[in-house]
Motif scaffolding. Structure first.
Motif, PDB file in Angstrom:
ATOM      1  N   GLU A 118      -3.299   4.870   0.452  1.00 24.94           N
ATOM      2  CA  GLU A 118      -3.844   5.411   1.700  1.00 24.94           C
ATOM      3  C   GLU A 118      -3.543   6.901   1.724  1.00 24.94           C
ATOM      4  O   GLU A 118      -2.392   7.316   1.554  1.00 24.94           O
ATOM      5  CB  GLU A 118      -3.217   4.734   2.913  1.00 24.94           C
TER       6      GLU A 118
ATOM      7  N   VAL B 208      -8.842   5.532   1.805  1.00 22.73           N
ATOM      8  CA  VAL B 208      -8.175   4.640   0.874  1.00 22.73           C
ATOM      9  C   VAL B 208      -8.748   4.858  -0.521  1.00 22.73           C
ATOM     10  O   VAL B 208      -9.963   4.980  -0.693  1.00 22.73           O
ATOM     11  CB  VAL B 208      -8.374   3.165   1.300  1.00 22.73           C
TER      12      VAL B 208
ATOM     13  N   MET C  22       0.852  -1.175   0.000  1.00 16.77           N
ATOM     14  CA  MET C  22       0.000   0.000   0.000  1.00 16.77           C
ATOM     15  C   MET C  22       0.893   1.231   0.000  1.00 16.77           C
ATOM     16  O   MET C  22       1.874   1.294   0.721  1.00 16.77           O
ATOM     17  CB  MET C  22      -0.916  -0.007   1.231  1.00 16.77           C
TER      18      MET C  22
END
Length: 86
Positions: free
Chosen positions: A28, A37, A1
């Protein structure tokens, strides 16, 4: 992420949309009021489907049994199931 600030997300918003759809990155976005997100709709739908399947009673047991059968060669062909060649 990947994690970025809200300010950076605002500056590159259209690029972020493109990135999530082409590379399936999940981003994120950090903000003082709370994080968010960004992900592609396709990935979100896949996540929803996975959550649904995992919430079904006995799904994991049935799935694991299917994997064991497939690994043991206990399979049938497409033609055997549907009565026509693939």
């Amino acid at each position: 992420m990947i994690t970025i600030t809200a300010t950076e997300a605002r500056k590159t918003f259209f690029e972020l949309i493109k990135q999530t759809n082409q590379q399936h990155d999940i981003i994120e976005v950090q903000h003082k009021s709370g994080n968010a997100v960004i992900m592609s709709a396709e990935d979100y739908e896949g996540l929803q489907e996975t959550l649904y399947l995992l919430s079904q009673p006995d799904f994991k047991q049935t799935f694991n049994q299917s994997v064991l059968e497939a690994n043991a060669g206990e399979v049938v062909s497409f033609e055997e199931v549907f009565g026509e060649p693939l």
